[in-house]
Design a protein around this motif. Structure first.
Motif, PDB file in Angstrom:
ATOM      1  N   ARG A 273       1.573 -12.422  -4.210  1.00 22.14           N
ATOM      2  CA  ARG A 273       2.472 -13.206  -5.053  1.00 22.14           C
ATOM      3  C   ARG A 273       2.697 -14.559  -4.367  1.00 22.14           C
ATOM      4  NH1 ARG A 273       8.233 -10.558  -6.675  1.00 22.14           N
ATOM      5  NH2 ARG A 273       9.380 -12.426  -7.322  1.00 22.14           N
ATOM      6  N   SER A 275       4.719 -17.849  -3.548  1.00 23.12           N
ATOM      7  CA  SER A 275       6.068 -18.414  -3.505  1.00 23.12           C
ATOM      8  C   SER A 275       5.962 -19.869  -3.069  1.00 23.12           C
ATOM      9  CB  SER A 275       6.939 -17.628  -2.523  1.00 23.12           C
ATOM     10  OG  SER A 275       8.155 -18.309  -2.277  1.00 23.12           O
ATOM     11  N   THR A 318      10.600 -20.308  -4.352  1.00 25.77           N
ATOM     12  CA  THR A 318      10.593 -19.925  -5.760  1.00 25.77           C
ATOM     13  C   THR A 318       9.208 -19.447  -6.166  1.00 25.77           C
ATOM     14  OG1 THR A 318      10.110 -22.225  -6.397  1.00 25.77           O
ATOM     15  CG2 THR A 318      12.424 -21.542  -6.388  1.00 25.77           C
ATOM     16  N   ASP A 319       9.159 -18.568  -7.171  1.00 31.77           N
ATOM     17  CA  ASP A 319       7.873 -18.076  -7.654  1.00 31.77           C
ATOM     18  C   ASP A 319       7.043 -19.220  -8.228  1.00 31.77           C
ATOM     19  OD1 ASP A 319       8.096 -15.429  -6.997  1.00 31.77           O
ATOM     20  OD2 ASP A 319       8.991 -14.841  -8.907  1.00 31.77           O
ATOM     21  N   TRP A 320       5.723 -19.105  -8.088  1.00 32.00           N
ATOM     22  CA  TRP A 320       4.801 -20.095  -8.644  1.00 32.00           C
ATOM     23  C   TRP A 320       3.647 -19.349  -9.294  1.00 32.00           C
ATOM     24  CZ3 TRP A 320       4.667 -25.223  -9.577  1.00 32.00           C
ATOM     25  CH2 TRP A 320       3.433 -25.823  -9.840  1.00 32.00           C
ATOM     26  N   ASN A 321       3.418 -19.618 -10.589  1.00 34.41           N
ATOM     27  CA  ASN A 321       2.364 -18.921 -11.325  1.00 34.41           C
ATOM     28  C   ASN A 321       1.374 -19.879 -11.970  1.00 34.41           C
ATOM     29  OD1 ASN A 321       3.560 -16.222 -10.991  1.00 34.41           O
ATOM     30  ND2 ASN A 321       5.199 -17.039 -12.277  1.00 34.41           N
ATOM     31  N   ALA A 366       3.174  -8.538  -2.946  1.00 31.88           N
ATOM     32  CA  ALA A 366       4.014  -8.269  -4.110  1.00 31.88           C
ATOM     33  C   ALA A 366       4.506  -6.832  -4.097  1.00 31.88           C
ATOM     34  CB  ALA A 366       3.230  -8.533  -5.389  1.00 31.88           C
ATOM     35  N   SER A 372      11.610 -13.623  -4.130  1.00 28.88           N
ATOM     36  CA  SER A 372      10.553 -14.003  -3.193  1.00 28.88           C
ATOM     37  C   SER A 372      11.084 -14.215  -1.791  1.00 28.88           C
ATOM     38  CB  SER A 372       9.835 -15.262  -3.683  1.00 28.88           C
ATOM     39  OG  SER A 372      10.706 -16.361  -3.723  1.00 28.88           O
TER      40      SER A 372
END
Length: 591
Positions: A273, A275, A318-321, A366, A372
């Motif tokens: 995952r 972040s 922070t999450d990054w997608n 993850a 995160s």
């Protein structure tokens, strides 16, 4: 001399030249061409995919065990996460609160090795102030944590914690508001230029025989029955393709781990995952302080890290997608950093104080948590198929341990006995002789006609390789002049980046071999033409190529600036992704 004798002599001379260049870990244009040929003609024990610190570390670990190793990277060494960290080698105080004692102990051991044996030229101790704001409970609570930190190895070669009154803390950090603290505790960690360190790890791997190839993208995997037997490669500078056969492959691609797993056709044992962590860079005179700071936030911690004539302040979490290659900082990210650091500063930082901004992605394992910032920094290694191992997670400080674990994991697929890891005894290029040269800095400066502070600056970037950097200046003294609009760096450093350090593009020099892109308000644009012309002399660029390199770099800076005015990730990503790729043959997935 007969034809055969001449041929034999020539071959011997060529082999001797190659051995000499490998001995110094040189990654110049000729080395790149030779390494590409070797990839297609030799069989390797291990191919490592990914030129970040973990991949470079795995290549070094495998090479020093006596294995035949190739390291391939689609872009540049440290082009992703490994050039965009907080620049710290640290145990991780907050991991103590998460009860990850083994991770802290391991990280502190690695920090100590870097400071004292492996990279004293690149990794330096740095003091931090932990401001206290709560009476009664906070000092004993924090002191207990720092005592554990020191006991686990945090105070071996650096001073242990020191308790300060409010007046003492304000003397150390006059920039703080008086009412922002009731006292403080000073402790030590260490810092390094992450991109420079990663590149040096890779060059050290080359020094011990690894074939290191950047701008070399994996486009597929070779198989024999159910076994991975190598990789298909594309040279993203020329479009040329080849296959490299190997007994084993290590996927060390960080946030691209899942993409490479899909490309291999193997089912992964874990997911990664991304972040996003954003940092800002401000001038040193904006925060009057003798030490860095670590500040608590509602989510995590915020570091204020001394960085030469600057401060690095961050990070977000922070999450990054979105685009993994070009994570974009938003106005919201920058506002978050300013808001939190300004809660303690007597003179607040403003947007116009910011010299540079950078965003990076942490490859987190993850599944442990929805937040995160709470995800474990432990790493995981999995044998996802015969001949294929993946490694992900972890933190920069423990890269050497991660690398050793990855190589251990491929040993069942290798023929013959494999030696144990010895990288805790292998100094990085430039470490041997560094301390003696520091004592000789004045003499070296006199010999070259420069100020001693220039030599000390070079020693802390190149260590005992400083003589290689300065060698061309004997015939070309103009290379001792500073880079235009970037006075902290000498023109000789640009030339060396191309002749020895594998730089192929303008952005490689401005963002990673140097940090001009984050240390000057112009973000490298005002230096771009002059740097490109210096590079052209080594890399054979014509005027059209110089113009393209400057154009692409300028477009990148403009896209980053635009992204940093956007309100959210989607808008920032759209702005940043609009900039052209300088490596024109890259395809998806990129790793």
């Amino acid at each position: 001399m007969s034809h055969d004798e001449k041929s034999s002599a020539t071959t011997g001379a060529t082999d001797a030249t190659r051995a000499s260049e490998e001995a110094q870990g040189r990654l110049g244009p000729g080395d790149r061409e030779r390494n590409w040929r070797r990839l297609g003609s030799e069989e390797f024990d291990v191919v490592v995919i990914g030129g970040g610190v973990t991949g470079a570390g795995a290549a070094l670990d495998a090479a020093t065990r006596g294995l035949r190793v190739a390291l391939v990277e689609a872009r540049d060494l440290a082009a992703g996460t490994s050039s965009r960290s907080s620049k710290l080698f640290h145990g991780g105080l907050r991991y103590l609160e998460q009860l990850e004692f083994s991770l802290v102990r391991e990280a502190l051991r690695e920090r100590e090795l870097m400071l004292t044996r492996l990279a004293p030229h690149l990794v330096k101790p740095v003091p931090f102030l932990y401001p206290l704001s709560h009476r009664v409970w906070e000092r004993p609570y924090t002191a207990a944590g720092l005592l554990m930190y020191d006991t686990m190895g945090g105070a071996r070669s650096v001073p242990g914690q020191k308790h300060l009154s409010r007046a003492g803390a304000l003397r150390m950090v006059p920039a703080l508001k008086r009412d922002a603290l009731i006292g403080g505790i000073r402790y030590y960690d260490a810092q390094s230029d992450d991109a420079r360190h990663t590149m040096t790890v890779a060059r050290t791997a080359a020094r011990y025989g690894a074939v290191v190839a950047t701008s070399t993208q994996v486009t597929g995997f070779l198989r024999e029955a159910d076994r991975v037997a190598g990789v298909q490669l594309r040279d993203v500078e020329t479009g040329e393709e080849t296959e490299v056969r190997a007994q084993t492959v290590i996927n060390a691609t960080g946030v691209w781990t899942d993409e490479l797993q899909r490309l291999s056709g193997s089912r992964g044992r874990f997911r990664v995952r991304a972040s996003k962590g954003v940092h800002i860079v401000v001038p040193r005179d904006r925060i009057v302080s003798e030490a860095g700071m670590i500040l608590r936030t509602e989510k995590s911690v915020l570091f204020v890290v001394p960085w030469g004539g600057h401060w690095i302040v961050g990070t977000t979490d922070t999450d990054w997608n979105l685009d993994l290659a070009h994570p974009a900082a938003t106005k919201k990210d920058i506002d978050y950093i300013l808001e939190h650091v300004n809660t303690v500063l007597a003179t607040p930082l403003k947007h116009e104080d910011i010299e540079g901004v950078y965003a990076g992605l942490r490859p987190l394992l993850a599944g442990e948590s929805d937040e995160s910032s709470k995800l474990s920094r432990e790493h995981a290694v999995a044998r996802v198929a015969p001949g294929l191992v993946a490694i992900a997670g972890g933190k920069y400080t423990t890269y050497r341990v991660m690398a050793a674990d990855a190589v251990d994991a491929v040993t069942p697929d290798l023929s013959g006995r494999v030696a144990s890891s010895i990288t805790d005894q292998v100094p990085l290029l430039g470490a041997d002789g560094y301390h003696a040269l520091v004592n000789q800095a004045d003499q070296i400066a006199t010999a070259h006609g420069v100020h001693p502070y220039r030599i000390r600056h070079l020693l802390d970037r190149y260590g005992s390789q400083v003589h290689e950097v300065l060698a061309p200046t004997i015939d070309r003294p103009e290379l001792l002049k500073p880079v235009p609009a970037a006075s902290a760096y000498l023109q000789a450093e640009v030339v060396y980046a191309c002749t020895h350090e594998g730089a192929l593009h303008l952005e490689d020099v401005l963002t990673r071999r140097t940090r001009i892109s984050i240390e000057y308000p112009h973000r490298g644009v005002e230096s771009a033409d002059a740097v490109a012309r210096l590079m052209a002399e080594v890399l054979g660029w014509d005027e059209a190529r110089i113009a393209r390199e400057v154009e692409v770099y300028t477009a990148r800076v403009e896209a980053e600036r635009d992204s940093q005015t956007q309100p959210d990730d989607e808008a920032a990503d759209a702005k940043r992704s609009a900039a052209p790729e300088v490596r024109t043959e890259l395809t998806e997935p990129i790793a």
